[in-house]
Design an enzyme around this catalytic site. Structure first.
Site, PDB file in Angstrom:
ATOM      1  N   THR A  18       0.828  -1.213   0.000  1.00 29.29           N
ATOM      2  CA  THR A  18       0.000   0.000   0.000  1.00 29.29           C
ATOM      3  C   THR A  18       0.853   1.250   0.000  1.00 29.29           C
ATOM      4  OG1 THR A  18      -1.854  -1.085   1.072  1.00 29.29           O
ATOM      5  CG2 THR A  18      -1.686   1.280   1.412  1.00 29.29           C
ATOM      6  N   THR A  97       1.581  -4.156   4.355  1.00 34.54           N
ATOM      7  CA  THR A  97       1.354  -4.460   5.777  1.00 34.54           C
ATOM      8  C   THR A  97       0.807  -5.873   6.001  1.00 34.54           C
ATOM      9  OG1 THR A  97      -0.891  -3.548   5.694  1.00 34.54           O
ATOM     10  CG2 THR A  97       0.883  -2.044   6.372  1.00 34.54           C
ATOM     11  N   ASP A  98       0.135  -6.455   4.983  1.00 33.94           N
ATOM     12  CA  ASP A  98      -0.633  -7.683   5.233  1.00 33.94           C
ATOM     13  C   ASP A  98       0.227  -8.856   5.701  1.00 33.94           C
ATOM     14  OD1 ASP A  98      -3.019  -6.460   4.665  1.00 33.94           O
ATOM     15  OD2 ASP A  98      -3.160  -7.217   2.616  1.00 33.94           O
TER      16      ASP A  98
HETATM   17  N1  ASP Z   1      -2.654  -5.423   0.724  1.00 31.94           N
HETATM   18  C1  ASP Z   1      -1.630  -4.445   1.059  1.00 31.94           C
HETATM   19  C2  ASP Z   1      -0.303  -5.172   1.118  1.00 31.94           C
HETATM   20  O1  ASP Z   1      -0.093  -5.887   2.066  1.00 31.94           O
HETATM   21  C3  ASP Z   1      -1.970  -3.816   2.352  1.00 31.94           C
HETATM   22  C4  ASP Z   1      -0.958  -2.825   2.869  1.00 31.94           C
HETATM   23  O2  ASP Z   1       0.163  -2.707   2.448  1.00 31.94           O
HETATM   24  O3  ASP Z   1      -1.354  -2.109   3.827  1.00 31.94           O
HETATM   25  O4  ASP Z   1       0.512  -5.037   0.242  1.00 31.94           O
END
Ligand code: ASP
Length: 322
Positions: A18, A97-98
């Site tokens: 993200t 983040t995932d």
């Molecule tokens: N789906 C995204 C990822 O993990 C979520 C994020 O980065 O917050 O790449």
């Protein structure tokens, strides 16, 4: 001879997420596509980094929900190159983040770096009205420059977390990470790192063997994750046993167990069948905090305090090395 600037050359590796996401409308914090903006552009958007000697490389450009062995191997390869360079004191990695906690854990286990490896991320895309990525990158660079010990850490929303303890705990808020009972290692305030306890890990002897096998692997040993819950039965485990492909046999099962490592009796029966067939079974707790406290009544090995997803990786790496 090494000049003073090169001696402080930080490396920033991009993997997507993200933090590199873009939405069609600037006000949209959720309807975006991850992994669109180059890490070079992300770094260029942080005024605090202007003029710092940096090397910026795009290792991957993925939504971290799709993270897996190929990107980890590419990351480990580039991290090894840079960490072995005496002119590089630390490396920063941008990531989604995932699965950030899984990548942090894998990198720590496989590399056990003597220098800081600082992972950072964002909850809002780069195109947001108020993106959190630039501040997180700035904080991650501050940690990379000020850290006195090695090891993999995660920086998000002004907090520094260890690879072992960190977990994503919120779907939306900017402060999405937590270190459970251990708490964060440090915080970052206006570019200054304030440590709450000593950190920096000493490498152990297993790393070079694990590293070699990890880099040579086509796939990790197959370890599946099942959850114990009310009304559970053994059908998922029995289905796994029935369809285990000879090319990639089922080697382990991690159970996200209830409470202090308790497992529904019907699921326990199937897990006993799996264990009798040579499958390793490890209990982690599905509780957000605490660990499986060892006691005589535990039906299977416990995860030494690791969360279910990290216990799965720990077992796969252990099986890889055996
Ligand atoms: N789906 C995204 C990822 O993990 C979520 C994020 O980065 O917050 O790449």
């Amino acid at each position: 001879m090494v000049d003073a600037n090169r001696a402080q050359r930080l490396v920033i590796l991009g993997t997507g997420g993200t933090i590199a996401g873009r939405a069609s409308q600037a006000g949209d914090n959720v309807g975006y596509v991850a992994g669109q903006v180059s890490v070079a552009d992300l770094v260029a958007a942080v005024p605090a980094l202007a003029g710092l000697p940096l090397t910026v490389e795009q290792v991957a450009q993925v939504d971290s929900k799709d993270m897996g062995l190929p990107v980890w191997q590419a990351l480990v390869r580039q991290l090894s190159v840079h960490l072995n360079d005496p002119t590089v004191p630390a490396v920063v990695v941008t990531h989604g983040t995932d699965t950030l906690e899984e990548t942090a854990f894998v990198l720590q286990q496989v590399l056990q770096p003597r220098k800081p490896v600082v992972l950072t991320c964002a909850m809002r895309p780069a195109s947001a009205l108020a993106p959190d990525g630039p501040q997180n990158i700035s904080d991650a660079v501050a940690v990379a420059r000020q850290a006195t010990g090695g090891g993999v850490v995660v920086v998000c929303a002004g907090q520094v977390h260890s690879a072992r303890d960190v977990a994503k705990v919120h779907t939306y808020q900017l402060n999405a990470f937590d270190s459970g009972d251990a708490g964060p290692l440090a915080c970052v305030e206006e570019g200054e790192v304030r440590s709450f306890r000593p950190w920096g890990t000493a490498p152990d002897q297993t790393s070079s063997d694990v590293l070699t096998r990890f880099m040579a692997a086509d796939v990790l040993p197959r370890v599946e994750l099942v959850t114990s819950h009310a009304d559970a039965d053994g059908s998922v485990v029995r289905a796994l046993l029935a369809q285990a492909a000879p090319s990639r046999p089922l080697r382990g099962i991690v159970v996200a167990a209830t409470g202090n490592g308790t497992v529904h009796q019907s699921l326990t029966e199937a897990l006993n069948e799996a264990r009798a067939g040579g499958v390793r079974v490890v209990l982690a707790s599905r509780c957000a905090r605490g660990r499986v406290v060892p006691h005589a009544g535990l039906a299977f090995d416990h995860s030494q305090g690791l969360s279910p997803v990290k216990a799965r990786l720990a077992l796969a790496l252990e099986l890889l090395a055996s």
